[in-house]
Design an enzyme around this catalytic site. Structure first.
Site, mmCIF file in Angstrom:
data_model
loop_
_atom_site.group_PDB
_atom_site.id
_atom_site.type_symbol
_atom_site.label_atom_id
_atom_site.label_comp_id
_atom_site.label_asym_id
_atom_site.label_seq_id
_atom_site.Cartn_x
_atom_site.Cartn_y
_atom_site.Cartn_z
ATOM 1 N N GLU A 139 0.840 -1.199 0.000
ATOM 2 C CA GLU A 139 0.000 0.000 0.000
ATOM 3 C C GLU A 139 0.881 1.257 0.000
ATOM 4 O O GLU A 139 0.500 2.293 -0.525
ATOM 5 C CB GLU A 139 -0.933 -0.008 1.219
ATOM 6 N N HIS A 183 7.157 -27.344 1.384
ATOM 7 C CA HIS A 183 6.321 -28.428 0.849
ATOM 8 C C HIS A 183 5.185 -27.866 0.021
ATOM 9 O O HIS A 183 4.180 -28.536 -0.196
ATOM 10 C CB HIS A 183 5.803 -29.275 2.018
ATOM 11 N N LYS A 194 -13.605 0.992 -3.932
ATOM 12 C CA LYS A 194 -14.700 1.364 -3.022
ATOM 13 C C LYS A 194 -15.799 2.091 -3.788
ATOM 14 O O LYS A 194 -16.980 1.878 -3.580
ATOM 15 C CB LYS A 194 -14.170 2.298 -1.917
HETATM 16 O O1 LIG Z 1 -9.092 2.280 9.969
HETATM 17 P P1 LIG Z 1 -9.947 2.543 8.788
HETATM 18 O O2 LIG Z 1 -10.178 3.993 8.567
HETATM 19 O O3 LIG Z 1 -11.238 1.788 8.907
HETATM 20 O O4 LIG Z 1 -9.223 2.048 7.521
HETATM 21 C C1 LIG Z 1 -8.905 0.710 7.280
HETATM 22 C C2 LIG Z 1 -8.073 0.563 6.024
HETATM 23 O O5 LIG Z 1 -8.858 0.914 4.912
HETATM 24 C C3 LIG Z 1 -8.416 1.673 3.832
HETATM 25 O O6 LIG Z 1 -8.968 1.189 2.677
HETATM 26 C C4 LIG Z 1 -6.941 1.955 3.704
HETATM 27 O O7 LIG Z 1 -6.449 1.708 2.434
HETATM 28 C C5 LIG Z 1 -6.097 1.273 4.738
HETATM 29 O O8 LIG Z 1 -4.863 1.924 4.794
HETATM 30 C C6 LIG Z 1 -6.768 1.295 6.079
HETATM 31 O O9 LIG Z 1 -5.924 0.699 7.037
#
Ligand SMILES: O=P(O)(O)OC[C@H]1O[C@H](O)[C@H](O)[C@@H](O)[C@@H]1O
Length: 543
Positions: free
Chosen positions: A322, A351, A455
């Site tokens: 990332e 293995h 997303k």
């Molecule tokens: O802690 P949050 O805000 O729920 O985020 C959780 C995760 O989701 C995102 O998609 C990011 O790419 C991550 O870097 C992050 O750790």
């Protein structure tokens, strides 16, 4: 090189950290001695950028953020206005944990908390999971369980197993942004499970989130058992040493001050502006050689020869991929950077896929993690003069040798044992190496613009589902998929519509598919009764 030359190269390049007892061997990476000179100017820039970052510069300009994970283990280095909240949060964690362990903070209908249900994803899950697996004692004060997805089956598995102990389960919900849908869903499902048993969720719930986040507001987390701050200047993938990782670790009985201490010691070692005497710059040098030079782009295979470190590669997948997987460099040029990380553990992987590593595609470099102490206390002899640990050691050395004999490069990190200091140090080592490497290849390691695309597409998919259901609710006759697409006004999205209704039809959602499943074009869909009558009518509502 013959054995004598290799032994010499080993000694010439060996890094040893006395306080941590940690060795870094890069002798089986075939870079030439001239690489250091070649990269010196880039490293000078990298050391400078790191100094500025630690001094509080906006190191993540795209998000206009400072990057402060190093301050978490040494608050004295933090900008004046942040010191207090770092120290206070740590103290708040310790005081909360002490009260939970002593039963002063307890659930309403049980004398003590027995289990932790940790809900979070990405950086809000990978660190806590890795550390729990690496460091938890055989009989910890509480047992931990994780929900890190929006998979209903997966959540049922966790919640069903916890059913009899839900009344003594502490539910930690972790989301920096507070807006991650998988975590929101896990939270609502867990809440539903608690309510189904007549339990008051808020008396079991702890939030770790930025103050005022979507979750904080929607759930009114101030009314929960506790709320711990998550700082804007700590990125998800570097948040293990913040409340995200420290709370559950401390609840499990892990000495978090010692873990922070190990990280702090490694931080000191990796601040040294001397490529060869700094383990993080040495790692970054090796990665540059393997992934950015004339050798093309190699994958990073992480092979800890220790079961307790099995989740390290998964943890590193987020930290490395990332951070480094970027389309554009800092000047806006298309570069498509990144290092692919995978691995599991040795000798188990011997293995499985080591066959390909040894003889197949030469598209990787391995990182062995060797642990010198086999176990606490003596071992039985499996064969005269041999213990199980001797075999593990032999298999590591043998694989390293066999790979090298076939021109496959490797790094070896050796630690005395897997303890809190070692785990803190390993995390800190890789965090810094990632930062240096990002400087070498001129990218921003601290943002993740690519994550948003998936997303956004998922949100579009769900919106389409909403429109499909709205149309079907007002239509009596089955509709072909293309007619449905026409009605919704998206004639070019028949395939997506097909995916939506196929999924819904397999679940108790009153959607029925008519026709031959092998010929999607001939299918039609309607709202109605499915075969499973009981299931049809149950649509659980989140409470
Ligand atoms: O802690 P949050 O805000 O729920 O985020 C959780 C995760 O989701 C995102 O998609 C990011 O790419 C991550 O870097 C992050 O750790």
């Amino acid at each position: 090189m013959n054995n004598q030359e290799l032994w010499q190269r080993y000694q010439d390049w060996l890094y040893f950290h006395e306080g941590l007892g940690l060795y870094l061997d890069v002798s089986r990476m075939n870079f030439g001695d001239d690489l250091i000179g070649k990269l010196q100017p880039k490293f000078e820039q990298a050391f400078k950028a790191m100094d500025e970052l630690e001094a509080g510069a906006i190191a993540n300009p795209d998000e206009n953020r400072r990057v402060g994970h190093y301050w978490l283990r040494d608050p004295e280095l933090a900008p004046e206005e942040l010191k207090g909240e770092i120290v206070a949060t740590l103290e708040q964690i310790e005081s909360f944990v002490e009260k939970v362990h002593e039963g002063i903070i307890r659930p309403p209908s049980a004398p003590q908390f027995t289990d932790i249900l940790s809900i979070g994803i990405g950086g809000s899950s990978l660190g806590p999971k890795f550390v729990a697996k690496a460091l938890v004692a055989d009989f910890p004060p509480l047992n931990i369980h994780f929900i890190d997805n929006t998979d209903p089956d997966g959540m049922d598995q966790v919640l069903n197993r916890l059913k009899d102990r839900l009344c003594s389960t502490l539910c930690i919900v972790i989301s920096k942004s507070g807006g991650t849908s998988e975590t929101r869903n896990g939270l609502l499902e867990a809440k539903h499970a608690f309510h189904s048993q007549g339990l008051d969720f808020s008396r079991h719930a702890v939030a770790i989130t930025m103050s005022g986040s979507q979750m904080d507001v929607a759930e009114n987390c101030d009314n929960w058992l506790a709320k711990f701050a998550m700082f804007d200047w700590v990125g998800g993938r570097t948040s293990e040493m913040s409340s995200v990782g420290l709370l559950s670790a401390a609840l499990l009985g892990i000495d978090i001050r010692s873990m922070l201490g190990g990280a702090q010691e490694m931080d000191k070692a990796t601040r040294l502006p001397d490529i060869k005497r700094n383990p993080a710059s040495l790692l970054a040098l090796c990665w540059y050689h393997a992934c950015h030079g004339d050798n093309g782009s190699k994958n990073m295979v992480i092979l800890p020869y220790k079961d307790s470190l099995v989740l390290f590669s998964r943890y590193l997948q987020q930290l490395v991929m990332e951070s480094l997987g970027k389309e554009l460099d800092r000047d806006g040029k298309v570069v498509h950077e990144g290092i692919t990380v995978y691995g599991n553990k040795g000798s188990t992987d011997q293995h499985a896929y080591v066959q390909q590593l040894r003889e197949g595609l030469p598209d990787f470099f391995a990182t062995f993690i060797e642990v010198l102490e086999d176990r606490k206390g003596p071992s039985i002899e499996i064969e005269p003069d041999f213990t199980s640990g001797d075999f593990l050691s032999g298999l590591l050395q043998g694989t390293r040798q066999a790979l090298y004999d076939n021109q496959r490069e490797s790094i070896t990190i050796t630690v005395p044992r897997v303890d809190t200091r070692c785990v803190g140090a390993l995390i800190a080592l890789y965090e810094r190496a990632v930062g240096f490497y990002a400087s070498l290849v001129n990218i921003n390691a601290y943002h993740q613009p690519g994550v948003e695309a998936g997303k956004k597409a998922a949100a579009d998919f769900l919106l389409l589902q909403k429109n499909i259901l709205a149309v079907l609710k007002t239509t009596r006759q089955p509709l072909t998929l293309s007619a449905l697409a026409e009605k919704i006004g998206v004639p070019d999205q028949v395939e997506t519509i097909y995916k939506v209704v196929r999924h819904l039809s397999m679940n108790p959602r009153q959607i029925v598919l008519h026709g031959n499943l092998a010929k999607p074009v001939e299918l039609s869909v309607s709202l109605g009764r499915q075969n499973n009558e009981e299931g049809n009518l149950i649509l659980r509502k989140a409470s």
